[in-house]
Scaffold this motif. Sequence first.
Motif, PDB file in Angstrom:
ATOM      1  N   HIS A   1       0.858  -1.189   0.000  1.00 30.14           N
ATOM      2  CA  HIS A   1       0.000   0.000   0.000  1.00 30.14           C
ATOM      3  C   HIS A   1       0.890   1.234   0.000  1.00 30.14           C
ATOM      4  O   HIS A   1       1.693   1.424   0.923  1.00 30.14           O
ATOM      5  CB  HIS A   1      -0.883  -0.041   1.259  1.00 30.14           C
ATOM      6  CG  HIS A   1      -1.716   1.174   1.453  1.00 30.14           C
ATOM      7  ND1 HIS A   1      -2.183   1.561   2.685  1.00 30.14           N
ATOM      8  CD2 HIS A   1      -2.186   2.106   0.572  1.00 30.14           C
ATOM      9  CE1 HIS A   1      -2.891   2.672   2.558  1.00 30.14           C
ATOM     10  NE2 HIS A   1      -2.913   3.011   1.292  1.00 30.14           N
ATOM     11  N   CYS A   2       0.740   2.059  -1.031  1.00 29.37           N
ATOM     12  CA  CYS A   2       1.550   3.272  -1.144  1.00 29.37           C
ATOM     13  C   CYS A   2       0.874   4.394  -0.353  1.00 29.37           C
ATOM     14  O   CYS A   2      -0.244   4.808  -0.673  1.00 29.37           O
ATOM     15  CB  CYS A   2       1.681   3.649  -2.624  1.00 29.37           C
ATOM     16  SG  CYS A   2       2.628   5.139  -2.858  1.00 29.37           S
ATOM     17  N   ILE A   3       1.560   4.832   0.675  1.00 30.25           N
ATOM     18  CA  ILE A   3       1.018   5.904   1.521  1.00 30.25           C
ATOM     19  C   ILE A   3       1.632   7.247   1.121  1.00 30.25           C
ATOM     20  O   ILE A   3       0.931   8.245   0.986  1.00 30.25           O
ATOM     21  CB  ILE A   3       1.248   5.560   3.011  1.00 30.25           C
ATOM     22  CG1 ILE A   3       0.423   4.294   3.353  1.00 30.25           C
ATOM     23  CG2 ILE A   3       0.850   6.720   3.929  1.00 30.25           C
ATOM     24  CD1 ILE A   3       0.797   3.617   4.630  1.00 30.25           C
ATOM     25  N   GLU A   4       2.927   7.249   0.902  1.00 29.86           N
ATOM     26  CA  GLU A   4       3.634   8.436   0.398  1.00 29.86           C
ATOM     27  C   GLU A   4       4.655   7.980  -0.621  1.00 29.86           C
ATOM     28  O   GLU A   4       5.315   6.945  -0.406  1.00 29.86           O
ATOM     29  CB  GLU A   4       4.409   9.123   1.530  1.00 29.86           C
ATOM     30  CG  GLU A   4       3.571   9.911   2.501  1.00 29.86           C
ATOM     31  CD  GLU A   4       4.476  10.563   3.537  1.00 29.86           C
ATOM     32  OE1 GLU A   4       4.645  11.787   3.472  1.00 29.86           O
ATOM     33  OE2 GLU A   4       5.030   9.835   4.379  1.00 29.86           O
ATOM     34  N   ASN A   5       4.794   8.728  -1.705  1.00 36.94           N
ATOM     35  CA  ASN A   5       5.820   8.357  -2.692  1.00 36.94           C
ATOM     36  C   ASN A   5       6.307   9.601  -3.442  1.00 36.94           C
ATOM     37  O   ASN A   5       6.057   9.766  -4.624  1.00 36.94           O
ATOM     38  CB  ASN A   5       5.277   7.307  -3.668  1.00 36.94           C
ATOM     39  CG  ASN A   5       6.399   6.579  -4.387  1.00 36.94           C
ATOM     40  OD1 ASN A   5       7.576   6.824  -4.107  1.00 36.94           O
ATOM     41  ND2 ASN A   5       6.043   5.683  -5.291  1.00 36.94           N
ATOM     42  N   GLU A   6       6.968  10.457  -2.712  1.00 37.17           N
ATOM     43  CA  GLU A   6       7.460  11.694  -3.322  1.00 37.17           C
ATOM     44  C   GLU A   6       8.892  11.554  -3.804  1.00 37.17           C
ATOM     45  O   GLU A   6       9.419  12.452  -4.472  1.00 37.17           O
ATOM     46  CB  GLU A   6       7.381  12.847  -2.296  1.00 37.17           C
ATOM     47  CG  GLU A   6       5.959  13.205  -1.920  1.00 37.17           C
ATOM     48  CD  GLU A   6       5.898  14.109  -0.701  1.00 37.17           C
ATOM     49  OE1 GLU A   6       6.960  14.500  -0.191  1.00 37.17           O
ATOM     50  OE2 GLU A   6       4.786  14.403  -0.262  1.00 37.17           O
ATOM     51  N   ALA A   7       9.529  10.451  -3.450  1.00 36.20           N
ATOM     52  CA  ALA A   7      10.945  10.274  -3.795  1.00 36.20           C
ATOM     53  C   ALA A   7      11.131  10.166  -5.308  1.00 36.20           C
ATOM     54  O   ALA A   7      10.252   9.660  -6.020  1.00 36.20           O
ATOM     55  CB  ALA A   7      11.490   9.034  -3.111  1.00 36.20           C
TER      56      ALA A   7
END
Length: 392
Positions: free
Chosen positions: A226-232
Amino acid sequence: MSSNSGQIENFKLVRADIQDRFISVTWSSGSKSLFPCVWLRDNCQSQDCFHPSTKSRLLTLDNIDTDEIPTNVKINCNNELEIVWKNNHVSLYKAEWLDKRRFEEDARKKRLTWLGTDMELWGSEMKNKVPVQQFQKILDDDNELYLWLRHLEKYGLVLIKDAPREVGQLNKLGQRVFFLRKTHYGETFQVKVKADPNNAAYTTGILNLHIDQCYYDYTPGVQMLHCIENEAEGGESEFCDGFHVVNQLKERFAEYFNILKSVDLDFMDIGTENNRKFHKIHRCPTICTNHKGEILKIMFNNAIRDSHIDCDAETALKIYESLKVFHKLLNDERNKISFKLKPGEIVCFHNFRVLHGRKAFKSNRNRHLEGAYIDWDEIHDKMRVLRSELNN
Ligand SMILES: [Fe+2]
């Protein structure tokens, strides 16, 4: 004739004959089916032989005789095969019950659907065909739940969208099936960059295509991320249908296929999680097959492949040749797809079949995935229950 009566007609028995140690039954269509007498005795459905509420056999192997032949067989007025045994015990078998258990190949093939072995293999064309479903619909609607599990069974890959962007959502999906599969990383695990990582997933580095938890004898069947944050920057996910690639290996490099299905490798995971030390080792071939040569699971994870190899030095050399070819095929652009997970998305994949990987990323921005597993035993169980309830 209505479809219902048509169905009954298909299951109509017209004749039963003893043929040596078999009973031959004749159907109204004219076709015949052969059942061993010992199988019929073993599967007598009377209350003396089969417990109705526990649905388990009361007879033991001491109670059956492989040479026993009934004293009388007939089709009774209820369309049942009626058998009288030497001790006067009477067994009754409904026509429909017998039809489902016929030993002919067509009946055995039908059974495979119920066992959930039907899958559609894929290559890079899957890029635009990944099944997509809505998170809340899976929670609310049994048809959507069934469809999710069916997609996992058939394609081994599903993308769920619009999940809340906070931890705990995978527990909800797990509860919809039955329960999540716990490992020594917990019931769920947080994929974040960690200062002193005990797993390669917790670094910013590339993760080559792999199967998770190869160091478990009972490897988890399905993984959810589950992707919660992916700003990288970077960090795209990769997926490859390993069964599709094994078929290519078998066809083009038979020697390497044979080595990878017959030589055991060790996988290990040694470390500490939540102040508890773990030390897992599992030994198995890279390609696990059954006695029919069908692929059961792929056990391939280069990062946690142990340096111990249980074979002679010459064979060890061959293993490296085989692994390199397999790795190259897995990473052939025609065999894999990649996409970057967005917050609120959950990717679910068949962990014995679909290898997953991740490209390296820069740790200057937040990246947080929550992961969890579910076992196939629970998924197939839920699918059968749903099929009965939804009349699927
Ligand atoms: Fe992984």
